[in-house]
Every structure is written in C-alpha cells, then in structure tokens.
Write an enzyme that holds these catalytic residues in place. Sequence first.
Site, PDB file in Angstrom:
ATOM      1  N   CYS A  67      23.103  27.351  -3.222  1.00 31.65           N
ATOM      2  CA  CYS A  67      24.082  25.893  -3.065  1.00 31.65           C
ATOM      3  C   CYS A  67      25.502  26.307  -3.521  1.00 31.65           C
ATOM      4  O   CYS A  67      25.807  26.934  -4.264  1.00 31.65           O
ATOM      5  CB  CYS A  67      23.477  25.042  -4.281  1.00 31.65           C
ATOM      6  N   ARG A  70      27.826  23.626  -6.057  1.00 31.79           N
ATOM      7  CA  ARG A  70      27.620  23.655  -7.588  1.00 31.79           C
ATOM      8  C   ARG A  70      28.860  23.073  -8.409  1.00 31.79           C
ATOM      9  O   ARG A  70      28.486  22.997  -9.752  1.00 31.79           O
ATOM     10  CB  ARG A  70      27.010  25.045  -8.061  1.00 31.79           C
ATOM     11  N   TRP A 234      25.899  15.341  -0.718  1.00 30.05           N
ATOM     12  CA  TRP A 234      26.371  15.099   0.567  1.00 30.05           C
ATOM     13  C   TRP A 234      26.453  16.203   1.438  1.00 30.05           C
ATOM     14  O   TRP A 234      26.015  17.327   1.129  1.00 30.05           O
ATOM     15  CB  TRP A 234      27.864  14.411   0.566  1.00 30.05           C
ATOM     16  N   GLU A 239      26.064  22.132   8.449  1.00 33.72           N
ATOM     17  CA  GLU A 239      24.640  22.067   8.328  1.00 33.72           C
ATOM     18  C   GLU A 239      24.178  21.182   9.522  1.00 33.72           C
ATOM     19  O   GLU A 239      23.255  21.225  10.108  1.00 33.72           O
ATOM     20  CB  GLU A 239      24.205  21.357   7.144  1.00 33.72           C
TER      21      GLU A 239
HETATM   22  C1  HEM Z   1      27.295  17.497  -3.892  1.00 32.92           C
HETATM   23  C2  HEM Z   1      27.285  17.900  -2.680  1.00 32.92           C
HETATM   24  C3  HEM Z   1      26.302  19.192  -2.301  1.00 32.92           C
HETATM   25  C4  HEM Z   1      26.591  19.930  -1.208  1.00 32.92           C
HETATM   26  C5  HEM Z   1      27.694  19.948  -0.210  1.00 32.92           C
HETATM   27  C6  HEM Z   1      25.787  20.894  -1.188  1.00 32.92           C
HETATM   28  C7  HEM Z   1      25.602  22.171  -0.088  1.00 32.92           C
HETATM   29  C8  HEM Z   1      24.492  22.832   0.054  1.00 32.92           C
HETATM   30  C9  HEM Z   1      24.213  23.487   1.295  1.00 32.92           C
HETATM   31  C10 HEM Z   1      25.029  23.756   2.282  1.00 32.92           C
HETATM   32  C11 HEM Z   1      23.049  24.203   0.863  1.00 32.92           C
HETATM   33  C12 HEM Z   1      22.433  25.171   1.903  1.00 32.92           C
HETATM   34  C13 HEM Z   1      21.349  24.283   2.986  1.00 32.92           C
HETATM   35  C14 HEM Z   1      20.699  24.897   3.936  1.00 32.92           C
HETATM   36  O1  HEM Z   1      21.522  25.843   4.505  1.00 32.92           O
HETATM   37  O2  HEM Z   1      19.895  24.457   4.505  1.00 32.92           O
HETATM   38  C15 HEM Z   1      22.594  23.998  -0.250  1.00 32.92           C
HETATM   39  C16 HEM Z   1      21.443  24.569  -0.898  1.00 32.92           C
HETATM   40  C17 HEM Z   1      20.745  23.934  -1.941  1.00 32.92           C
HETATM   41  N1  HEM Z   1      21.421  22.951  -2.716  1.00 32.92           N
HETATM   42 FE1  HEM Z   1      23.223  22.155  -2.644  1.00 32.92          FE
HETATM   43  N2  HEM Z   1      24.998  20.922  -2.291  1.00 32.92           N
HETATM   44  C18 HEM Z   1      25.072  19.730  -2.868  1.00 32.92           C
HETATM   45  C19 HEM Z   1      24.642  19.258  -3.958  1.00 32.92           C
HETATM   46  C20 HEM Z   1      23.077  19.724  -4.506  1.00 32.92           C
HETATM   47  C21 HEM Z   1      22.487  18.963  -5.399  1.00 32.92           C
HETATM   48  C22 HEM Z   1      22.862  17.592  -6.284  1.00 32.92           C
HETATM   49  C23 HEM Z   1      21.474  19.747  -5.883  1.00 32.92           C
HETATM   50  C24 HEM Z   1      20.463  19.506  -6.996  1.00 32.92           C
HETATM   51  C25 HEM Z   1      20.767  18.735  -7.905  1.00 32.92           C
HETATM   52  C26 HEM Z   1      21.496  20.790  -5.025  1.00 32.92           C
HETATM   53  C27 HEM Z   1      20.643  21.898  -4.961  1.00 32.92           C
HETATM   54  C28 HEM Z   1      20.461  22.813  -3.937  1.00 32.92           C
HETATM   55  C29 HEM Z   1      19.509  23.852  -3.928  1.00 32.92           C
HETATM   56  C30 HEM Z   1      18.311  23.747  -4.783  1.00 32.92           C
HETATM   57  C31 HEM Z   1      19.569  24.537  -2.410  1.00 32.92           C
HETATM   58  C32 HEM Z   1      18.620  25.533  -2.046  1.00 32.92           C
HETATM   59  C33 HEM Z   1      17.521  24.868  -0.920  1.00 32.92           C
HETATM   60  C34 HEM Z   1      16.487  25.863  -0.596  1.00 32.92           C
HETATM   61  O3  HEM Z   1      16.289  26.887  -1.484  1.00 32.92           O
HETATM   62  O4  HEM Z   1      15.907  25.381   0.558  1.00 32.92           O
HETATM   63  N3  HEM Z   1      22.543  20.685  -4.062  1.00 32.92           N
HETATM   64  N4  HEM Z   1      23.451  23.107  -0.972  1.00 32.92           N
HETATM   65  N1  LIG Z   2      23.856  19.173   1.390  1.00 36.48           N
HETATM   66  C1  LIG Z   2      22.610  19.383   1.433  1.00 36.48           C
HETATM   67  N2  LIG Z   2      21.931  20.319   2.198  1.00 36.48           N
HETATM   68  C2  LIG Z   2      20.745  21.091   1.756  1.00 36.48           C
HETATM   69  C3  LIG Z   2      20.439  21.407   0.425  1.00 36.48           C
HETATM   70  C4  LIG Z   2      19.134  21.969   0.300  1.00 36.48           C
HETATM   71  C5  LIG Z   2      18.368  22.258   1.201  1.00 36.48           C
HETATM   72  C6  LIG Z   2      18.512  21.881   2.433  1.00 36.48           C
HETATM   73  C7  LIG Z   2      17.589  21.933   3.679  1.00 36.48           C
HETATM   74  N3  LIG Z   2      17.432  23.251   3.905  1.00 36.48           N
HETATM   75  C8  LIG Z   2      16.391  23.672   5.107  1.00 36.48           C
HETATM   76  C9  LIG Z   2      17.248  23.602   6.298  1.00 36.48           C
HETATM   77  C10 LIG Z   2      16.270  24.009   7.161  1.00 36.48           C
HETATM   78  C11 LIG Z   2      16.110  25.531   7.682  1.00 36.48           C
HETATM   79  C12 LIG Z   2      17.198  26.009   7.117  1.00 36.48           C
HETATM   80  N4  LIG Z   2      17.938  24.730   6.416  1.00 36.48           N
HETATM   81  C13 LIG Z   2      19.815  21.177   2.795  1.00 36.48           C
HETATM   82  C14 LIG Z   2      21.721  18.658   0.105  1.00 36.48           C
HETATM   83  C15 LIG Z   2      20.633  18.112   0.140  1.00 36.48           C
HETATM   84  C16 LIG Z   2      20.389  17.718  -1.231  1.00 36.48           C
HETATM   85  C17 LIG Z   2      21.267  17.926  -1.991  1.00 36.48           C
HETATM   86  S1  LIG Z   2      22.784  18.525  -1.421  1.00 36.48           S
END
Ligand code: HEM
Ligand SMILES: N=C(Nc1cccc(CNC[C@@H]2CCCN2)c1)c1cccs1
Length: 359
Positions: A67, A70, A234, A239
């Site tokens: 993420c 963070r 958000w 994405e």
């Molecule tokens: C507030 C704005 C936030 C932004 C802009 C953001 C942005 C992102 C982005 C761009 C990713 C990669 C997603 C992808 O490539 O598919 C990501 C992954 C992740 N985010 Fe954040 N995030 C935010 C908030 C949060 C919150 C509130 C949580 C949980 C409480 C969180 C937990 C995670 C987790 C667990 C992943 C990894 C998901 C996976 O392994 O599939 N994020 N975030």
């Molecule tokens: N901005 C966000 N994007 C996000 C975060 C975690 C996981 C994902 C979805 N990831 C899976 C997709 C599908 C294949 C690769 N990306 C999106 C957030 C989603 C929930 C909180 S932040």
Amino acid sequence: RQHDGPLIKKAEQFITASYRELGKSEKEMKRRLNEIRWEVEQTGTYSHTYEELSYGAKMAWRHSNRCIGRLFWQSLHVIDAREAATVDEVFSYLFHHIEFATNGGKIRPAITIFRPNGEVRIWNHQLIRYAGYETEEGMIGDPSSLTFTRACEQLGWKGEKTPFDVLPLVIQVGGQQPVWTPIPKELVLEVPIEHPEFPWFRDLQLKWYAVPMISDMCLEIGGISYMAAPFNGWYMGTEIGARNFADDNRYNMLPKVASCMGLDTSSNASLWKDKALVELNIAVLYSYKKAGISIVDHHTAARQFQLFEQQENAAGRHVTGDWTWLIPPLSPATTHIFHRSYDNTTMLPNFFDQDRPYE
Ligand code: HEM
Ligand SMILES: N=C(Nc1cccc(CNC[C@@H]2CCCN2)c1)c1cccs1
C-alpha cells in the site's frame, strides 16, 4: 481457532505492542494479558475491546506492504459490526459502509469489522464492481469479474449485460447458504470520464465507480481472523487509467484512444500506447476532480508515501514494503520508490488474501 502458531503467543505479541504504542501502563497490560489467558483457557478464543480492534486495524493498514497510501493510517474510521448476526443486519452495515465512505465524494477511509472466524463471509472482491460476461459477440464488461458474475447468476441474479452492470452483494452468515441483494442505485456514486482537451473522449462512454472498497481480504489481529472486514480508501488515478481501462484483459481501451487521437498504431516505436496511456490517466484525474470525488495522482501519492517512511523512521519503527506493488504502473522511475529497495517482511496485524468461498 488455532492456526499457524498458538493463539496465546499471537495475542501476547499484539497486546504488548499495541498497549506500548498507546502508552498504557505495564500494570494495565499485565492485567489484560491475564484476562485473555483466562478467556483462551475457558473458551479457546478471546474477544478484543473496541480500542484493541480499532488500533489493530490501523496497525494492519500500517503493515500493508503493497500500500502506497499508508501515510494516513491513524485516521482510519473503524466500525464495529461484530453484533451483526443476521443477513439483514450484515447487509445494513454494508449499505452504511458504502454511504459513510462515499460521503458525497469527500471519501472517508473506513473499515467495517464483522464477527471473526468465518461466521460472516463476503463473496465480493469489492463492494462495488462491474460484472463481466463472455458472449458469442465477445466480452462485455469487466473480464476480472467473470467467475464472480457466473456465481451471481447461479444464485438467481440477472445482469442487464451493459459494460457497467453493478454486481449484487453476496454474503454468507453462520455457514448458511449464500444470499444476494442489489445495491440501491442512490448509494452507487459513479464518474463519467471526459478529457480537458479532447471533446470526443466522452463518446467513448467510459465511467467508473467513485469508491474502491476491498471486501475479500482477511484482517488478522492478535491471532483472531476477521474474514469479513471490508475497507476503503480513495483511488490512485493509475489504478483506473493505467490498469482497469488499459490492460488488454480488462477494458482494453488503448487502441481506441490512440485511433481517436489519430496516432500511428502500426509501429511500436511511435510510442502510441504510451501517448494514449498518458491521456487516459489525465482524463481520469480530471473527471474525478471535476465531479468533486477524492482521488490522488501517482506523483502526489509517492510523495505522501515518502513522508510516511520519514514519519515511521522518526517513530523508531521499521518500514516494510513490496516494491513490485508500490511502484506505480505509469512513469514508475519518476518516483523515489523505484530508486530504493524495501524489506517485504510480513508484520502483524495485517491483511491477507484468503480462499474464495465460490470457485
Ligand atoms: C486512503 C487512500 C488509499 C490509497 C490511495 C491506497 C492506494 C493503494 C494502491 C494503489 C494499492 C495497490 C492496488 C493495486 O495495485 O491493485 C494499495 C494496496 C493495498 N492497500 Fe491501500 N490505499 C489507500 C488506503 C488503504 C486503506 C484504508 C487500507 C486498509 C485499511 C489499505 C490497505 C491496502 C492493502 C491491504 C493493499 C494490498 C492489497 C493486495 O495485496 O491485494 N489501503 N493501496
Ligand atoms: N485504492 C485502493 N486500491 C486497491 C487497494 C487494494 C487492493 C486493490 C485491488 N487489487 C487487485 C487488482 C486486481 C489485480 C491487480 N490489482 C485495490 C483501495 C481499495 C481499498 C482501500 S484503498
């Protein structure tokens, strides 16, 4: 439920770390540890206080190595939904989450935590997402939703077969059969995609939903598994603009955008894909801002992540990260992230992938 390592050890680790960060006395920590030991002895598990649940969820976000967002980990809104015991109560908390998080476009990062150990399961990958269909004329909608869309149809749901059919919520409570419900249209905020300079962009009829709400990950706190704990933030523009609309196994829009731009798509060296990609991402950021919906560009997000790194170091905490996910898919080398490495160790509490209840 005990899994990979005794529960009591994980509980002790979590209480020690969280109570210290919260500035509680050793006396209070020891009293709480004895209380938990007793509860685990008697019942095989234990219940978190709201404060432990809330701070544990924030730590899990702080430990999410993939993420980039963070920096704001301490401002997460934590909704305790452990009292929800029926299908209607769970759906009601999910509708509330959508409404609270959307907040008219000024998105509030939030998590709703249902009772642990699989007593509640959510089948959706995200609370709001578009259906995908394989038809004789080819793909309609989001290909990544193919299997879940089929599962919904098997449960009796019927989509309108548009490229943007919002899927129903599908849940299981108490190990019962799955139940689905449509999401009330007034709760689903969407953004029509237009471009600041190209008036033809709107004719592509692209739109996307405002709030990403991940609903299929497991939140583990102190050895307790919250398998239904949907969370939202958000979007980062890339994405949508560099993956959801651009991937050839998603909406595959680059060839159409490039031809509307009048680019030479016959040779790679014209970099037509790169030019189309940039304009697509400009359109996404412009449209969300015009609609008054929170979004962040990948440069600002990277800068915020750098502040997070500095803030964590100042707090004496080690920063972990997954470089392969932290770098944005557009212009990665223009961010500091690309030029350093990250320790991808898994810290606890954290969020984990879990098996899909369908498939
Ligand atoms: C507030 C704005 C936030 C932004 C802009 C953001 C942005 C992102 C982005 C761009 C990713 C990669 C997603 C992808 O490539 O598919 C990501 C992954 C992740 N985010 Fe954040 N995030 C935010 C908030 C949060 C919150 C509130 C949580 C949980 C409480 C969180 C937990 C995670 C987790 C667990 C992943 C990894 C998901 C996976 O392994 O599939 N994020 N975030
Ligand atoms: N901005 C966000 N994007 C996000 C975060 C975690 C996981 C994902 C979805 N990831 C899976 C997709 C599908 C294949 C690769 N990306 C999106 C957030 C989603 C929930 C909180 S932040």
